[in-house]
Design a protein around this motif. Structure first.
Motif, PDB file in Angstrom:
ATOM      1  N   ASP A  19       0.767  -1.200  -0.204  1.00 22.03           N
ATOM      2  CA  ASP A  19      -0.020   0.095   0.169  1.00 22.03           C
ATOM      3  C   ASP A  19       0.878   1.375  -0.058  1.00 22.03           C
ATOM      4  O   ASP A  19       1.365   1.812   0.929  1.00 22.03           O
ATOM      5  CB  ASP A  19      -0.818  -0.051   1.242  1.00 22.03           C
ATOM      6  CG  ASP A  19      -1.943   1.104   1.122  1.00 22.03           C
ATOM      7  OD1 ASP A  19      -2.208   1.669   0.127  1.00 22.03           O
ATOM      8  OD2 ASP A  19      -2.476   1.399   2.286  1.00 22.03           O
ATOM      9  N   ASN A  21       0.461   4.319  -1.124  1.00 22.80           N
ATOM     10  CA  ASN A  21      -0.035   5.746  -0.953  1.00 22.80           C
ATOM     11  C   ASN A  21      -0.612   5.804   0.657  1.00 22.80           C
ATOM     12  O   ASN A  21      -1.071   6.746   0.882  1.00 22.80           O
ATOM     13  CB  ASN A  21      -1.186   6.072  -1.921  1.00 22.80           C
ATOM     14  CG  ASN A  21      -2.376   5.256  -1.976  1.00 22.80           C
ATOM     15  OD1 ASN A  21      -2.390   4.130  -1.175  1.00 22.80           O
ATOM     16  ND2 ASN A  21      -3.120   5.499  -3.033  1.00 22.80           N
ATOM     17  N   ASP A  23      -3.421   4.551   1.491  1.00 24.27           N
ATOM     18  CA  ASP A  23      -4.838   4.825   2.075  1.00 24.27           C
ATOM     19  C   ASP A  23      -5.715   3.652   2.568  1.00 24.27           C
ATOM     20  O   ASP A  23      -6.958   3.599   2.967  1.00 24.27           O
ATOM     21  CB  ASP A  23      -5.527   5.276   0.722  1.00 24.27           C
ATOM     22  CG  ASP A  23      -5.551   4.014  -0.225  1.00 24.27           C
ATOM     23  OD1 ASP A  23      -4.931   3.185  -0.042  1.00 24.27           O
ATOM     24  OD2 ASP A  23      -6.122   4.480  -1.275  1.00 24.27           O
ATOM     25  N   SER A  27      -4.705  -0.752  -4.731  1.00 19.64           N
ATOM     26  CA  SER A  27      -5.100  -0.459  -6.134  1.00 19.64           C
ATOM     27  C   SER A  27      -4.509  -1.634  -7.038  1.00 19.64           C
ATOM     28  O   SER A  27      -3.773  -2.435  -6.625  1.00 19.64           O
ATOM     29  CB  SER A  27      -4.683   0.918  -6.573  1.00 19.64           C
ATOM     30  OG  SER A  27      -3.010   0.997  -6.697  1.00 19.64           O
ATOM     31  N   PHE A  28      -4.873  -1.586  -8.235  1.00 18.94           N
ATOM     32  CA  PHE A  28      -4.560  -2.494  -9.287  1.00 18.94           C
ATOM     33  C   PHE A  28      -2.937  -2.563  -9.275  1.00 18.94           C
ATOM     34  O   PHE A  28      -2.336  -3.589  -9.260  1.00 18.94           O
ATOM     35  CB  PHE A  28      -4.964  -2.663 -10.466  1.00 18.94           C
ATOM     36  CG  PHE A  28      -4.722  -3.532 -11.494  1.00 18.94           C
ATOM     37  CD1 PHE A  28      -5.185  -4.857 -11.222  1.00 18.94           C
ATOM     38  CD2 PHE A  28      -3.982  -3.205 -12.559  1.00 18.94           C
ATOM     39  CE1 PHE A  28      -4.984  -5.849 -12.077  1.00 18.94           C
ATOM     40  CE2 PHE A  28      -3.597  -4.370 -13.374  1.00 18.94           C
ATOM     41  CZ  PHE A  28      -4.037  -5.649 -13.117  1.00 18.94           C
ATOM     42  N   SER A  29      -2.376  -1.244  -9.476  1.00 23.29           N
ATOM     43  CA  SER A  29      -1.000  -1.211  -9.504  1.00 23.29           C
ATOM     44  C   SER A  29      -0.089  -1.665  -8.371  1.00 23.29           C
ATOM     45  O   SER A  29       0.736  -2.369  -8.248  1.00 23.29           O
ATOM     46  CB  SER A  29      -0.422   0.164 -10.111  1.00 23.29           C
ATOM     47  OG  SER A  29      -1.021   1.134  -8.945  1.00 23.29           O
ATOM     48  N   GLU A  30      -0.627  -1.243  -7.233  1.00 27.07           N
ATOM     49  CA  GLU A  30      -0.138  -1.999  -6.032  1.00 27.07           C
ATOM     50  C   GLU A  30      -0.129  -3.536  -5.966  1.00 27.07           C
ATOM     51  O   GLU A  30       0.802  -4.110  -5.368  1.00 27.07           O
ATOM     52  CB  GLU A  30      -0.790  -1.088  -4.810  1.00 27.07           C
ATOM     53  CG  GLU A  30      -0.602   0.279  -4.633  1.00 27.07           C
ATOM     54  CD  GLU A  30      -1.346   1.067  -3.649  1.00 27.07           C
ATOM     55  OE1 GLU A  30      -0.925   2.220  -3.323  1.00 27.07           O
ATOM     56  OE2 GLU A  30      -2.367   0.573  -3.278  1.00 27.07           O
TER      57      GLU A  30
END
Length: 135
Positions: A19, A21, A23, A27-30
């Protein structure tokens, strides 16, 4: 798919590192980054189970690359020996016909001996047949 057994603690740590960022959601890229970390863990684990390390594989790779380089040098030196009029080329070009002649002469001598032995045995059979003696 990769059949990985992760403890809850290790999975939580992996997702926390993934993770980027911060939050609390992936996300998909993570998620792709996490999967890449898992692939690295699996690859390292397989290499460890087989008894190899990346250092060992690198060493083997460069050793094989060096052998391939030596092979190319040998081939190109041989090609240049046939093309140039140097003393080395003259020696190589004189040894090859001598070696070929020797190989042909030994093959011819062996086959001639076999043919002579076979011919003599057949001749003995024919003479025995005509003289009335059986073999």
């Amino acid at each position: 798919l990769m059949n990985i057994n992760l403890t809850t603690t290790k999975a939580s740590r992996l997702f926390a590192e993934g993770d980027k960022n911060g939050d609390g959601a992936i996300s998909f890229s993570e998620f792709q980054g996490i999967v890449e970390q898992l692939r690295q863990m699996v690859a390292t684990g397989v290499l460890t189970n087989v008894g190899m390390s990346t250092w060992h594989l690198t060493r083997v790779f460069f050793m094989l690359l060096f052998i391939l380089l030596l092979l190319f040098v040998f081939i190109f030196a041989g090609i240049s020996a046939f093309q140039t009029g140097t003393a080395f080329g003259a020696v190589i070009n004189s040894i090859l016909p001598i070696g070929a002649g020797y190989a042909i002469s030994t093959q011819t001598a062996d086959s001639t001996d076999r043919k002579t032995t076979s011919l003599n045995s057949k001749l003995d059979e024919v003479l025995d047949t005509f003289s009335g003696e059986s073999v």
